[in-house]
Write a protein that holds these residues in place. Structure first.
Motif, PDB file in Angstrom:
ATOM      1  N   ILE A   1     -10.811  -0.039  25.475  1.00  0.00           N
ATOM      2  CA  ILE A   1     -11.355  -0.060  26.833  1.00  0.00           C
ATOM      3  C   ILE A   1     -11.031   1.245  27.555  1.00  0.00           C
ATOM      4  O   ILE A   1     -11.869   1.795  28.284  1.00  0.00           O
ATOM      5  N   LYS A   2      -9.846   1.773  27.326  1.00  0.00           N
ATOM      6  CA  LYS A   2      -9.492   3.072  27.919  1.00  0.00           C
ATOM      7  C   LYS A   2     -10.414   4.174  27.387  1.00  0.00           C
ATOM      8  O   LYS A   2     -10.885   5.031  28.150  1.00  0.00           O
ATOM      9  N   ALA A   3     -10.674   4.160  26.084  1.00  0.00           N
ATOM     10  CA  ALA A   3     -11.558   5.164  25.486  1.00  0.00           C
ATOM     11  C   ALA A   3     -12.987   5.010  25.991  1.00  0.00           C
ATOM     12  O   ALA A   3     -13.681   5.997  26.254  1.00  0.00           O
TER      13      ALA A   3
ATOM     14  N   ILE B   1     -18.056  -3.102  25.259  1.00  0.00           N
ATOM     15  CA  ILE B   1     -19.342  -2.455  25.562  1.00  0.00           C
ATOM     16  C   ILE B   1     -20.110  -3.161  26.672  1.00  0.00           C
ATOM     17  O   ILE B   1     -21.308  -2.955  26.821  1.00  0.00           O
ATOM     18  N   PHE B   2     -19.399  -4.003  27.454  1.00  0.00           N
ATOM     19  CA  PHE B   2     -19.913  -4.684  28.635  1.00  0.00           C
ATOM     20  C   PHE B   2     -20.753  -5.924  28.262  1.00  0.00           C
ATOM     21  O   PHE B   2     -21.630  -5.849  27.401  1.00  0.00           O
TER      22      PHE B   2
ATOM     23  N   TYR C   1     -12.932   8.128  20.299  1.00  0.00           N
ATOM     24  CA  TYR C   1     -13.827   7.065  19.842  1.00  0.00           C
ATOM     25  C   TYR C   1     -13.231   6.255  18.696  1.00  0.00           C
ATOM     26  O   TYR C   1     -13.603   5.105  18.484  1.00  0.00           O
ATOM     27  N   TRP C   2     -12.304   6.832  17.960  1.00  0.00           N
ATOM     28  CA  TRP C   2     -11.673   6.101  16.866  1.00  0.00           C
ATOM     29  C   TRP C   2     -10.994   4.824  17.373  1.00  0.00           C
ATOM     30  O   TRP C   2     -10.949   3.809  16.674  1.00  0.00           O
ATOM     31  N   ASP C   3     -10.479   4.865  18.604  1.00  0.00           N
ATOM     32  CA  ASP C   3      -9.863   3.663  19.184  1.00  0.00           C
ATOM     33  C   ASP C   3     -10.900   2.565  19.378  1.00  0.00           C
ATOM     34  O   ASP C   3     -10.592   1.375  19.243  1.00  0.00           O
TER      35      ASP C   3
ATOM     36  N   ALA D   1      -6.650  -8.125  25.915  1.00  0.00           N
ATOM     37  CA  ALA D   1      -6.536  -6.684  26.162  1.00  0.00           C
ATOM     38  C   ALA D   1      -5.201  -6.362  26.821  1.00  0.00           C
ATOM     39  O   ALA D   1      -5.131  -5.827  27.937  1.00  0.00           O
ATOM     40  N   LEU D   2      -4.114  -6.683  26.127  1.00  0.00           N
ATOM     41  CA  LEU D   2      -2.782  -6.389  26.642  1.00  0.00           C
ATOM     42  C   LEU D   2      -2.414  -4.944  26.334  1.00  0.00           C
ATOM     43  O   LEU D   2      -2.883  -4.377  25.347  1.00  0.00           O
TER      44      LEU D   2
END
Length: 503
Positions: free
Chosen positions: A244-246, A129-130, A219-221, A234-235
């Motif tokens: 991060i993709k979501a 979330i940055f 969003y579940w991810d 974050a591999l």
């Protein structure tokens, strides 16, 4: 003497009578590697024991990973064992030293000590979330930022949101009645309802319907990556990577919504959502706070609200359904209040009507107490934290206050495991007299900013469902088991059967 003088005396270059084998070549490399690893592992154990000191917890930590294996699938039983070990206890995961606080005193001390500890949510939160999201701000910067956001949750603003929530709930409920006369898990449809409601409240028509579906599906991810402990890198293929993709998908839509809201308000548009209200507030000549927020900043705030509303509110809503269905006598009281205050269930709900439903409010408050959506919130010490007279948490450690134990204190809540909304109707009762224990929404400078919004939304959905349908909770062996992700849910997803009200 001549005989002794003629004896051969070994020199420093002479071969010794025996030799010690020394490693060479590949053997030397293996010996060095083993020595280094042994030293590092010994150092790891020494550091852990030094930080832990006299606190309850494992005497030794598993090399490198610590309690990571236990944390992959956390259980209430496991957390209870840790909490019951003492008011403060220690654990290590991937060399992150963690102090768990189980008592109300120490939990509140962590939550109310911003000079010593700041919220970190979970280890991966800043990646998702940055790191510059407002939820991680501290001190005067956080106070100033929060002041602008407080204007988004005034009574007037809540009235606007309530109308949106009412319409979205009625739209979704058309698909909730069991078409095959069977019970179905409501976890995912409740989450979709909350996502649609939140996005419409936050962004209005500045975000298209296709975006709501896309964000809801992905969003579940994000939810799964915000578990207390996850693989930290974050591999590709990891939970954090998928999250991060979501987030990128959701964030693109939210940035666009912020930009559209600015155009809408600049052209004299009417208030339709939270973003519009935010812009109206900061453009008011009498507003003394910050006047400019970029599209990205506004999107980050909405994204943080989305996390809270999607996961915590979904958990609270699902357990409210389960609690009411399992207590028909309480369900009947909620329905009686609805019939008396509202009359026809087709009449729209209003904040004024909700104000006259004390029993419904007590039901929501009690359901959140019995099954708090968030069991704990991790903080990180920014300096050595003297949390008690005989223990100081080292800097850069994680400290985790428990909400659950305060909400289950038998001295405050008689028979704490019992679902009893009536405890909130007695102004002189121990529940009402001890607000310090009600940590559902946290405490201190980072206490949840949307308390009224969350409770209002759960109450609205329950009010409609009680007025419109008869309910049946079909229990399974996993109904009472708790799935712990970022928030908690029934492990079976809560199997409910809804049929049109018989009378």
């Amino acid at each position: 003497m001549d005989r002794y003088a003629s004896a051969s005396i070994p020199t420093s270059t002479s071969a010794p009578p025996y030799s010690i084998p020394l490693p060479s070549g590949s053997g030397s490399w293996l010996f060095t590697t083993f020595a280094v690893l042994f030293t590092l592992l010994a150092l790891e154990q020494s550091v852990y024991r030094y930080k832990k000191r006299h606190l309850p917890g494992a005497a030794w930590t598993i090399p490198v990973i610590g309690k990571f294996a236990d944390s992959l699938k956390p259980t209430m039983e496991g957390y209870m064992r840790q909490w019951n070990a003492g008011d403060l206890s220690a654990v290590s995961v991937f060399n992150i030293f963690i102090v768990m606080a189980s008592s109300n005193e120490f939990s509140r001390k962590i939550l109310n000590s911003p000079t010593y500890a700041e919220p970190c949510l979970v280890h991966a939160a800043k990646q998702i979330i940055f790191p510059d999201n407002w939820v991680f701000l501290t001190g005067k910067e956080h106070v100033s930022y929060r002041k602008a956001l407080n204007a988004l949750f005034t009574r007037k603003a809540l009235g606007l949101y309530f109308d949106i929530q009412d319409k979205i709930t009625r739209k979704h409920f058309r698909d909730w009645v069991s078409p095959d006369d069977k019970a179905h898990p409501i976890m995912m449809i409740a989450r979709h309802l909350n996502m649609d409601t939140s996005l419409r409240v936050f962004c209005g028509d500045h975000i298209p319907e296709i975006a709501t579906t896309e964000i809801s599906d992905k969003y579940w991810d994000i939810t799964r990556a915000l578990e207390l402990v996850n693989f930290p890198l974050a591999l590709p293929g990891t939970k954090i990577w998928r999250a991060i993709k979501a987030r990128k998908v959701a964030f693109k839509w939210l940035v666009e919504a912020a930009a559209k809201s600015k155009v809408h308000m600049a052209n004299g548009g009417e208030l339709t959502c939270m973003l519009d209200g935010w812009l109206q507030t900061i453009q008011d000549p009498e507003w003394k706070g910050r006047k400019e927020f970029s599209d990205r900043e506004m999107a980050m705030v909405v994204f943080s609200f989305l996390f809270a509303s999607q996961d915590a509110m979904s958990s609270g809503l699902i357990y409210a359904f389960q609690h009411l269905a399992d207590h028909p006598e309480i369900f009947a009281k909620v329905r009686e209040e609805q019939d008396r205050v509202r009359g026809d269930s087709n009449n729209p709900m209003t904040l004024e009507l909700l104000d006259n439903m004390p029993y419904l409010s007590a039901v929501v408050k009690e359901s959140l107490r019995v099954k708090p959506p968030v069991l704990m919130v991790p903080y990180k010490t920014i300096r050595a934290f003297p949390i008690s007279e005989d223990y100081t948490v080292p800097a850069n450690s994680m400290v985790i206050p428990s909400f659950y134990n305060s909400l289950q204190d038998p001295q405050v809540y008689t028979n704490p495991e019992e679902f009893n909304p009536a405890r909130w109707l007695d102004p002189n009762g121990t529940a009402q007299s001890n607000p310090r224990n009600y940590l559902v929404f946290g405490s201190g400078p980072h206490r949840c900013i949307g308390i009224e919004y969350a409770m209002m939304n759960i109450a609205l959905v329950i009010a409609h469902a009680v007025s419109m349908w008869d309910w049946e909770h079909v229990k399974t062996p996993q109904s009472e088991e708790i799935e712990i992700i970022a928030t908690i849910f029934p492990k079976d997803g809560c199997h409910m059967k809804f049929t049109p009200r018989a009378s």
